[in-house]
Design a protein around this motif. Sequence first.
Motif, PDB file in Angstrom:
ATOM      1  N   LEU A   5       0.852  -1.201  -0.016  1.00  0.00           N
ATOM      2  CA  LEU A   5       0.029  -0.055   0.022  1.00  0.00           C
ATOM      3  C   LEU A   5       0.914   1.184  -0.009  1.00  0.00           C
ATOM      4  O   LEU A   5       1.920   1.075   0.629  1.00  0.00           O
ATOM      5  N   MET A   9      -2.136   9.412  -0.296  1.00  0.00           N
ATOM      6  CA  MET A   9      -3.212   9.090  -1.117  1.00  0.00           C
ATOM      7  C   MET A   9      -3.822  10.334  -1.698  1.00  0.00           C
ATOM      8  O   MET A   9      -3.539  11.474  -0.943  1.00  0.00           O
ATOM      9  N   LEU A  28      -1.964   8.293   4.085  1.00  0.00           N
ATOM     10  CA  LEU A  28      -3.050   7.163   3.968  1.00  0.00           C
ATOM     11  C   LEU A  28      -3.536   6.842   5.211  1.00  0.00           C
ATOM     12  O   LEU A  28      -2.783   6.682   6.223  1.00  0.00           O
ATOM     13  N   LEU A  37      -9.690  -0.995   5.907  1.00  0.00           N
ATOM     14  CA  LEU A  37      -9.289   0.233   4.840  1.00  0.00           C
ATOM     15  C   LEU A  37      -9.785  -0.375   3.683  1.00  0.00           C
ATOM     16  O   LEU A  37      -9.614  -1.666   3.113  1.00  0.00           O
ATOM     17  N   ARG A  39     -10.174   0.526  -0.729  1.00  0.00           N
ATOM     18  CA  ARG A  39      -9.611   1.225  -1.748  1.00  0.00           C
ATOM     19  C   ARG A  39     -10.716   1.445  -2.773  1.00  0.00           C
ATOM     20  O   ARG A  39     -11.472   0.684  -3.179  1.00  0.00           O
ATOM     21  N   GLY A  74     -15.887   0.226  -2.795  1.00  0.00           N
ATOM     22  CA  GLY A  74     -14.488  -0.196  -3.163  1.00  0.00           C
ATOM     23  C   GLY A  74     -14.102  -1.448  -2.446  1.00  0.00           C
ATOM     24  O   GLY A  74     -14.968  -2.089  -2.020  1.00  0.00           O
ATOM     25  N   GLU A 132      -8.811   8.255  -2.525  1.00  0.00           N
ATOM     26  CA  GLU A 132      -8.539   7.116  -2.950  1.00  0.00           C
ATOM     27  C   GLU A 132      -8.847   5.745  -2.013  1.00  0.00           C
ATOM     28  O   GLU A 132      -8.874   4.573  -2.570  1.00  0.00           O
ATOM     29  N   TYR A 133      -8.581   6.186  -0.803  1.00  0.00           N
ATOM     30  CA  TYR A 133      -8.730   4.914   0.141  1.00  0.00           C
ATOM     31  C   TYR A 133      -9.793   5.654   1.298  1.00  0.00           C
ATOM     32  O   TYR A 133      -9.828   7.037   1.446  1.00  0.00           O
TER      33      TYR A 133
END
Length: 346
Positions: A5, A9, A28, A37, A39, A74, A132-133
């Motif tokens: 990872l 992000m 992140l 978590l 994505r 996600g 993004e996360y």
Amino acid sequence: MSQDLPLTMKAAICPAPGAPLEMREVALPTPGAGEVLVRLETCGVCHSDLHLRDGDEDLPESYYPLILGHEGIGRVVAHGANAGRAPAIGTRIGLPWIYDTCLACKPCRTGNETFCPENTARGVQKHGAFAEYAICPADFAIEIPEAIDPLTGAPLLCAGLTAWSALRKARIEAGTNVLTLGAGGLGQYAIFIAKARGARVMVIDRDEPKLETARSLGAEVTVVAGADAGARIKAAGGADVVLNFAPSPAIWDTVEAAVNPMADIVAIAMVHDPMPLSMMWLIDGGHRVFGSSVGSRQELADFLAFAAVHPLNVDVEAIRFDDVNAALDRLKAGSVAGRLCIDFAL
């Protein structure tokens, strides 16, 4: 967390109430105990995000800078500690409005957790999914059926769920006249769901193209908003259930003129101003007026199972992540016919 990872992000940050979103590189997030978590693959863009960006919800300034977004889909990429009941790595889950609740109060214990006094919302008290996360508590991770496309599925987590939950609370049987005030994204989901439950759907909107869309989705009666709109609905059979998706107190005269005796009027749109509700009107008509806010975990699971076999063909436009602030501006201008959704792959 996995060494595969990244350390940072990209996120769309609202720096302060009334300020445009800014694309920033941030650390992140690390899942804590009982968290996962995710994505992000997609995230819908909702009118609530617009209200939050523009400062209409009077949030404490201490909440900012804030990552908005509460229609995220996600895949789980990491677990925090004590996440024994968490979905497995690679599972596709949803990140809806409700982030978590106390799990112990009466609303939580009776399946009405959206009314928990201690609930927190994604993109309000907690960072959201315009990133993004994102983090999700394992207890609030709802799996997305693989039959649901993540692009068209993301708006189901708020817009679709809100319509589903409101209709579940109302008294509906085959032949019930259901009136939706507003034929945007939420109203369009309500048309599909009400039709599936055997209702006769009626729609009022000020925009003729949206009424045309409503007709194409199965609405049997469509009326342009105006002083006579309620009377026209009453002449067409009257409304037994009213779902208000129009964020304005000006709709109340229309509601009073449109409803049949013993109607259910469900408040859904975010209207802060008072309405001229008469107690005698309630007594004489035997009406019920109540609010409905998004939906519970069980309602979301039930709705997703329904949507997996009954595709809800509401128009969803894919946008680039970098264009999310412009997307909110389009919502503000009223120039969006269906729903907008970030596709993180674009």
